[in-house]
Design a protein around this motif. Structure first.
Motif, PDB file in Angstrom:
ATOM      1  N   TYR A 884       6.170 -12.422  12.115  1.00 51.64           N
ATOM      2  CA  TYR A 884       6.661 -11.077  11.842  1.00 51.64           C
ATOM      3  C   TYR A 884       6.807 -10.848  10.342  1.00 51.64           C
ATOM      4  N   ALA A 885       7.281 -11.904   9.630  1.00 50.03           N
ATOM      5  CA  ALA A 885       7.479 -11.781   8.175  1.00 50.03           C
ATOM      6  C   ALA A 885       6.160 -11.453   7.482  1.00 50.03           C
ATOM      7  N   LEU A 886       5.119 -12.238   7.821  1.00 49.37           N
ATOM      8  CA  LEU A 886       3.818 -12.015   7.176  1.00 49.37           C
ATOM      9  C   LEU A 886       3.246 -10.655   7.583  1.00 49.37           C
ATOM     10  N   LEU A 887       3.421 -10.353   8.855  1.00 52.88           N
ATOM     11  CA  LEU A 887       2.908  -9.072   9.351  1.00 52.88           C
ATOM     12  C   LEU A 887       3.587  -7.909   8.630  1.00 52.88           C
ATOM     13  N   SER A 888       4.899  -8.042   8.429  1.00 52.39           N
ATOM     14  CA  SER A 888       5.609  -6.927   7.793  1.00 52.39           C
ATOM     15  C   SER A 888       5.211  -6.787   6.326  1.00 52.39           C
ATOM     16  N   ILE A 889       4.948  -7.939   5.633  1.00 54.14           N
ATOM     17  CA  ILE A 889       4.491  -7.841   4.232  1.00 54.14           C
ATOM     18  C   ILE A 889       3.162  -7.085   4.193  1.00 54.14           C
ATOM     19  N   ALA A 890       2.263  -7.518   5.083  1.00 54.85           N
ATOM     20  CA  ALA A 890       0.947  -6.865   5.121  1.00 54.85           C
ATOM     21  C   ALA A 890       1.106  -5.399   5.520  1.00 54.85           C
ATOM     22  N   ALA A 891       1.965  -5.148   6.519  1.00 57.34           N
ATOM     23  CA  ALA A 891       2.113  -3.772   7.018  1.00 57.34           C
ATOM     24  C   ALA A 891       2.726  -2.859   5.963  1.00 57.34           C
ATOM     25  N   ILE A 892       3.754  -3.346   5.285  1.00 59.16           N
ATOM     26  CA  ILE A 892       4.423  -2.492   4.289  1.00 59.16           C
ATOM     27  C   ILE A 892       3.485  -2.212   3.125  1.00 59.16           C
ATOM     28  N   THR A 893       2.748  -3.273   2.682  1.00 58.66           N
ATOM     29  CA  THR A 893       1.777  -3.062   1.610  1.00 58.66           C
ATOM     30  C   THR A 893       0.728  -2.061   2.080  1.00 58.66           C
ATOM     31  N   GLY A 894       0.223  -2.308   3.273  1.00 60.42           N
ATOM     32  CA  GLY A 894      -0.818  -1.438   3.832  1.00 60.42           C
ATOM     33  C   GLY A 894      -0.316  -0.012   3.983  1.00 60.42           C
ATOM     34  N   ILE A 895       0.883   0.125   4.545  1.00 60.78           N
ATOM     35  CA  ILE A 895       1.419   1.482   4.765  1.00 60.78           C
ATOM     36  C   ILE A 895       1.636   2.179   3.425  1.00 60.78           C
ATOM     37  N   SER A 896       2.156   1.413   2.447  1.00 61.06           N
ATOM     38  CA  SER A 896       2.363   2.006   1.112  1.00 61.06           C
ATOM     39  C   SER A 896       1.041   2.528   0.564  1.00 61.06           C
ATOM     40  N   ILE A 897      -0.008   1.689   0.668  1.00 61.10           N
ATOM     41  CA  ILE A 897      -1.310   2.084   0.112  1.00 61.10           C
ATOM     42  C   ILE A 897      -1.890   3.254   0.897  1.00 61.10           C
ATOM     43  N   LEU A 898      -1.882   3.101   2.227  1.00 61.76           N
ATOM     44  CA  LEU A 898      -2.485   4.153   3.060  1.00 61.76           C
ATOM     45  C   LEU A 898      -1.751   5.483   2.909  1.00 61.76           C
ATOM     46  N   THR A 899      -0.416   5.380   2.900  1.00 60.27           N
ATOM     47  CA  THR A 899       0.364   6.616   2.756  1.00 60.27           C
ATOM     48  C   THR A 899       0.091   7.239   1.396  1.00 60.27           C
ATOM     49  N   ALA A 900       0.041   6.368   0.373  1.00 60.95           N
ATOM     50  CA  ALA A 900      -0.223   6.876  -0.981  1.00 60.95           C
ATOM     51  C   ALA A 900      -1.593   7.528  -1.037  1.00 60.95           C
ATOM     52  N   LEU A 901      -2.584   6.863  -0.428  1.00 60.22           N
ATOM     53  CA  LEU A 901      -3.936   7.438  -0.455  1.00 60.22           C
ATOM     54  C   LEU A 901      -3.991   8.736   0.346  1.00 60.22           C
ATOM     55  N   ALA A 902      -3.291   8.728   1.487  1.00 64.50           N
ATOM     56  CA  ALA A 902      -3.282   9.939   2.314  1.00 64.50           C
ATOM     57  C   ALA A 902      -2.623  11.087   1.563  1.00 64.50           C
ATOM     58  N   ALA A 903      -1.471  10.770   0.950  1.00 72.86           N
ATOM     59  CA  ALA A 903      -0.748  11.811   0.219  1.00 72.86           C
ATOM     60  C   ALA A 903      -1.529  12.227  -1.025  1.00 72.86           C
ATOM     61  N   ALA A 904      -2.146  11.232  -1.686  1.00 67.80           N
ATOM     62  CA  ALA A 904      -2.906  11.532  -2.911  1.00 67.80           C
ATOM     63  C   ALA A 904      -4.216  12.228  -2.581  1.00 67.80           C
ATOM     64  N   GLY A 905      -4.673  12.012  -1.328  1.00 68.72           N
ATOM     65  CA  GLY A 905      -5.958  12.600  -0.928  1.00 68.72           C
ATOM     66  C   GLY A 905      -5.980  14.096  -1.180  1.00 68.72           C
ATOM     67  N   ARG A 906      -4.878  14.731  -0.853  1.00 70.61           N
ATOM     68  CA  ARG A 906      -4.798  16.177  -1.041  1.00 70.61           C
ATOM     69  C   ARG A 906      -4.919  16.522  -2.524  1.00 70.61           C
ATOM     70  N   VAL A 907      -4.257  15.698  -3.352  1.00 69.86           N
ATOM     71  CA  VAL A 907      -4.302  15.930  -4.796  1.00 69.86           C
ATOM     72  C   VAL A 907      -5.703  15.600  -5.328  1.00 69.86           C
TER      73      VAL A 907
END
Lengths: 919, 232
Positions: A884-907
């Protein structure tokens, strides 16, 4: 007159002003639907679980209150593990006085055999006065027509018994289904139609199904055959919990002796139930009776007195452990929601500093601009409250399903009005309290910014030109204001934690851990961002820009880091705590679970039982002697355990060697030499670690016991860890070899696993040959327990998912806000020639770094904190879940990047021309 | 120089800001002047001469290190923040280069806002009537329900002028009112501004480096390195 007129004018002015700011607040919310929606969703996700849990607790309280007397079955119950003496009865009669109704009950475990099957059951032997409260409901009406009560219609011997022999209570409630007065339906009286020799017996539906018998059929218990006189759907205290270790049966108390099951060593509980007349305070009477009994027995009586409120409290405690954990998870969800809303609001305020400054230049006081923001928060908080209450209505009905098999079948959930009030408090003033630190930006704002510009990125409005000193002094001032205005939010969180945990100490520690983690995260974040500066010299331009962004936007990078880290920390904490609990309740690996567990073996039965099993190709294992006795004193002080076990009688045993399921964790092994009764030395004692901790006992402590009337003294020499779920005979207290040799005792033992098809045959043979021995089918019990733990685990997971859900909403909100805030810079980069891929790379590096570094530190800290919390709240049940620890590190990094890209996509997709319009 | 009917008196105004180095940078040095009621005055000077700082001090948006700003006989530097906010609301109209309209309010609502903040002075119907009157005066009758995003730069500035005039202030301060507009639009906005000011006999101080705009004022105060010189 003039003064009155002036006052009226002032009041009218104030009302108009409030209306103006309310109107403005509403307009602002409508104008910012995205922000308002995120804010409301964020807050309501956190609140919903809390309200649902509060309502569930409230429903439990209601259920217990409504069934207050039925739970105990009386106003006062007096219980003992030995028959009541004349002296005991006299005391009770004297204290309780005339006019009381009484009913006697004897309970024990025994085997019950049908035509083909046998089963361990909990036998409740009652007299004709039972129940004093509540009623019996049978499976179908036809069964009610049985003649014959459980007991012959004779007056019970002994003082206090009253003449009414028929089952009375509840008749008014269920006239059709309850046993009718005068119908002579108690199974103790011989069934009159045909089989007059067989006393009657009532089975619960579960027992009926397990044995494959129905009304009218014959079952055997001990030396006596009974006729099933009815199958019960519910009985007086079935409103407590649906889970019972063994199904229950009711028989008449007068037939007890004929069963031959009440011999020495049988674990029998004797009880007398009392129904008090008129308005006598049961609690007060129970206390009075306790005092009298204590006086007789010199402070350590073998009799316990309970009022219906005591029974209620015990059940409350049972649910309290479970809902306590869920409550802390719910607070975590609220805290996450608080972080999210405060962060969103911070971004919103920073984006609206210019408008606030405009209002100030138009004559609005600083307090009025704050009022405008407070109104906005309260309106959104109100919307979040309404949404969260609606969500909780959806969640609440899931609880009975989640806890099916644990809570009573007739349990009904209902929304608690206090929950709605609490939600309104947390949603409306609560959102203001959570966002108070953000108001610091307003306090340092000067309207002169309209002439000079606003630094919105750092959240600092520059009152003076951007010289380093002035900026620093403003940041410092803003920091101090923020820190001070954060105090109410922390205080609220602390009060919630204390209230939810029900303990000042535990709530404070829980709160302190979180506060400490926040400070640690801030220090780590500051160091990380300072460290980034060293890597800015890279020749790769886009990475350089990304790293420089992190470093130059120190305040927002820090806020982002701390918030993601806190979210990640909280998201990891719950599953880490859960790991330990789950591992402990799961089936232990490497330990062989026995097939059967045998109880109440008489010493003289050991040898024939061994031979019997040998003839069947099996062996008797782990035969352990068991003697019941009392702890009389600990370290010279009278033992009076009111808080933990609330009992005085315990089972003691001796062992040649430790079982595979137990290990010594502190101290030395018990002396292998038999203890010499003539010796001056105290006997050696081994205690189970949890038992020792709860009674505050340690190695070297002296304890005295009353074993079958003989005083014994001993000294604790070791503490053992016991894997209770091994289902081997285990004890809290073990004595040195030889101590119990001469004491009258029974044995516990186990039989190894065997093929499934042979199980019932062996069990039936055992019951036939050794009717007094209780046989527990371990496989069935394990499956039953695993079913329940699965449900508990699911319920725990359910709340954890809620916390994780709240965390994800926060994460998304933060990253979305951060990228939106950078849109101006991104557009500028495009104007200067950067391609989409370049901009994407910058976003990826920036938020990937923040997400990854925050997640790593959050996971590390969550491991440490979960260990601490498990140690404090869950007796050190902790295990590390790498996955779970490794998964959450990967997930949080991934979510941060994906969310940032999704949000930045509009910009990114925006045409750079927007730069010209973004004034 | 002492004027009859002085409405604004600036006495020995000093303002400096701390710097990275040991000494602060002094932006205004002993600035003194008086402005009479109904006068139109331009404050000019090069970038960095202290024009905007002077404007901020006269509007009470910032406080001086030394000296005083006396408006209508009241030293605004002696007022606390709340008193100043209310004094500004009723006595000073401000027009910014970037318009600074509330983005979510319509043109009419923007004009109504300062009157709504001064609740004691106006009732609702009076506010609406006055806002519409001002919209008509700046030629934006048909744009009253448009938000700033739907208005052109010139229209935004005309709304800002109407808003500044809404509470009938004693003095109007304009910071580069045409600075964000093209020449043609700028001239139209200036025409509107001066027409309204003259028709109300209002005192106007315009901070600008646009000499053409400055020349439309009765007097010009020139700032050079924080000190002021008079020009006719």
């Amino acid at each position: 007159m003039e003064g009155v007129k002036l006052n009226k004018e002032k009041t009218a002015g104030s009302t108009k002003k409030i209306r103006l700011w309310m109107k403005m607040a509403l307009r602002e919310i409508i104008r910012n639907p995205g922000f308002a929606l995120f804010f409301i969703v964020n807050l309501s996700v956190g609140l919903a679980g809390f309200i649902a849990l509060h309502s569930f607790n409230h429903s439990i309280d209601n259920h217990l209150k409504q069934n207050l007397n039925e739970i105990l079955g009386a106003d006062i119950a007096v219980q003992a593990s030995r028959p009541f003496s004349e002296e005991d009865i006299q005391v009770m009669d004297r204290v309780l006085g005339d006019g009381v109704m009484e009913s006697r009950q004897v309970t024990f475990f025994s085997m019950l055999s049908g035509e083909e099957n046998s089963r361990l059951v909990r036998v409740v032997a009652v007299d004709n006065s039972f129940p004093l409260y509540g009623n019996f409901v049978f499976e179908n009406r036809a069964n009610l027509e049985h003649p014959g009560p459980l007991n012959p219609a004779v007056k019970h011997p002994g003082p206090g018994s009253h003449p009414d022999q028929s089952v009375q209570s509840g008749q008014a409630d269920h006239p059709d289904q309850s046993v009718q007065s005068g119908q002579t339906d108690h199974p103790d009286q011989s069934v009159q139609s045909g089989q007059r020799d067989h006393p009657g017996l009532w089975l619960t539906r579960e027992a009926s199904l397990a044995l494959g018998v129905d009304t009218g059929e014959i079952v055997r218990m001990g030396n006596l055959d009974f006729k099933v006189a009815g199958v019960l759907i519910s009985y007086p205290d079935s409103s407590i919990t649906a889970f019972e270790f063994a199904p229950r049966i009711y028989m008449g108390i007068s037939h007890l002796e004929n069963t031959g099951l009440t011999g020495f060593g049988s674990r029998i509980r004797y009880a007398i139930f009392y129904k008090l007349p008129g308005k006598i305070d049961a609690k007060q009477k129970a206390q009075e009776l306790t005092r009298h009994i204590q006086n007789i027995f010199d402070g350590t009586p073998p009799i316990t007195v309970q009022s219906s409120e005591d029974a209620n409290r015990n059940l409350d405690r049972f649910f309290g452990y479970f809902t306590g954990y869920m409550g802390l998870v719910a607070i975590v969800a609220i805290f996450l929601a608080g972080i999210g809303t405060a962060y969103l609001f911070r971004g919103y305020i920073n984006a609206h500093l210019r408008e606030t400054a405009i209002l100030m230049t138009l004559g609005a006081r600083r307090s009025e601009t704050c009022l405008l923001l407070i109104f906005q928060l309260m309106l959104m908080g109100l919307a979040a409250t309404i949404l969260s209450v609606l969500l909780s209505f959806l969640i609440l009905p899931l609880f009975p399903g989640l806890l099916g098999g644990i809570i009573p079948e007739n349990f009904e959930t209902a929304a608690a009005p206090s929950g709605i009030i609490l939600a309104a408090f947390l949603g409306i003033p609560g959102s203001v309290i959570f966002c108070l630190p953000v108001f610091a930006g307003i306090y340092t704002l000067k309207p002169v910014v309209l002439l000079r510009g606003i630094d919105e990125t750092g959240g600092v409005a520059l009152g003076n030109p951007g010289t380093k000193e002035s900026k620093n002094s403003i940041i410092k001032k803003e920091f101090i204001i923020s820190a001070l205005s954060g105090v109410p939010a922390l205080l609220t969180f602390w009060i919630l934690a204390v209230w939810q945990s029900g303990s000042m100490e535990q709530g404070t520690i829980f709160f302190a851990v979180f506060f400490a983690v926040m400070v640690i995260m801030a220090i780590i974040g500051f160091s990380m961002i300072a460290l980034v500066e060293k890597f800015c010299a890279t020749p790769r331009v886009m990475i350089k820009i990304a790293l420089r962004n992190l470093h130059r936007h120190k305040v927002s990078s820090m806020a982002c880091f701390v918030t993601i880290a806190m979210g990640a920390f909280l998201m990891n904490l719950i599953p880490q705590i859960k790991n330990g609990i789950q591992e402990e309740i799961a089936r232990p690996e490497g330990l062989k679970i026995p097939g059967f567990f045998l109880i109440d073996i008489q010493p003289e039965q050991l040898s024939p039982l061994g031979e019997f099993l040998h003839d069947n190709g099996l062996a008797l294992t782990n035969a352990s002697p068991m003697v019941r006795g009392r702890i009389t004193s600990v370290n010279g002080e009278a033992f009076n355990d009111k808080g933990t076990f609330r009992r005085r009688e315990f089972n003691f045993s001796c062992r040649e060697s430790l079982d595979i399921s137990e290990t010594i964790i502190k101290g030395k092994a018990l002396n292998p030499e038999p203890w010499d009764f003539e010796s001056d030395l105290p006997m050696e004692i081994s205690l189970e670690e949890g038992f020792a901790e709860r009674l505050h006992l340690n190695i070297g402590d002296s304890m005295t016991f009353d074993i079958q009337g003989i005083p014994m003294e001993g000294r604790v020499v070791n503490l053992r860890k016991v894997r209770w779920n091994s289902f081997q005979p285990n004890f809290f207290i073990l004595f040195q070899k030889g101590v119990l040799d001469d004491a009258p005792r029974t044995y516990l033992a186990s039989i190894p696993q065997m093929p499934q098809k042979e199980r019932m045959e062996l069990q039936n043979d055992l019951v036939r040959n050794f009717p007094n021995i209780s046989v527990l089918d371990v496989n069935r019990t394990v499956n039953q327990m695993l079913g329940i733990t699965d449900r508990l685990t699911f319920a725990i997971n359910f709340m954890a998912w809620l916390a994780v859900g709240a965390g994800l909403v926060v994460l998304f909100s933060i990253v979305r806000h951060e990228t939106r805030k950078r849109s101006w810079e991104i557009n500028l980069l495009k104007v200067l020639g950067a391609g989409f891929s370049h901009v994407r790379l910058i976003v990826l590096v920036e938020f990937g770094f923040l997400g990854f570094s925050a997640a790593i530190f959050a996971v590390l800290l969550s491991l440490a904190a979960s260990y601490g919390i498990s140690w404090l709240f869950f007796e050190g049940l902790w295990s590390f879940g790498w996955g779970y620890a490794l998964l959450s590190i990967a997930a949080i990094t991934g979510i941060s990047i994906l969310t940032a890209l999704a949000a930045a996509g509009r910009v990114i997709r925006q045409k750079p021309v927007s730069l010209l319009n973004s004034i | 120089m002492t004027l009859k009917n002085t409405i604004l008196k600036v006495n020995g105004l000093w303002k400096s800001y701390p710097q990275a180095g040991p000494l602060p940078i002094t932006v205004l040095k002993d600035v003194d002047f008086e402005i009479g009621k109904g006068e139109t005055v331009a404050v000019t000077g090069q970038s960095g001469s202290g024009k905007s700082t002077l404007m901020a001090l006269m509007a009470g948006l910032d406080s001086p290190d030394r000296g005083s700003v006396v408006l209508d006989g009241q030293d605004i530097n002696l007022m606390n923040e709340d008193q100043l906010a209310r004094f500004r609301a009723s006595h000073i109209g401000i027009i910014f280069q970037q318009f600074h309209l509330m983005p979510h309010l319509t043109a009419q609502e923007n004009i109504m806002l300062p009157m709504e903040i001064l609740t004691m002075k106006y009732d609702h119907l009076g506010i609406v009537r006055r806002a519409r009157e001002l919209l008509g005066m700046v030629g934006l009758d048909d744009r009253r329900d448009h938000t700033p995003a739907k208005l052109s730069g010139g229209e935004c500035q005309r709304v800002a002028i109407a808003r500044a005039l809404a509470v009938e202030p004693l003095i109007l301060l304009a910071d580069e009112p045409t600075g964000n507009l093209d020449n043609s639009t700028g001239e139209k906005v200036a025409d509107t501004l001066f027409h309204l000011v003259n028709s109300c006999s209002m005192t106007l101080i315009v901070v600008t480096h646009n000499m053409k705009l400055a020349s439309r004022c009765q007097r010009v105060i020139k700032l050079e390195k924080g000190r002021c010189t008079w020009e006719e």
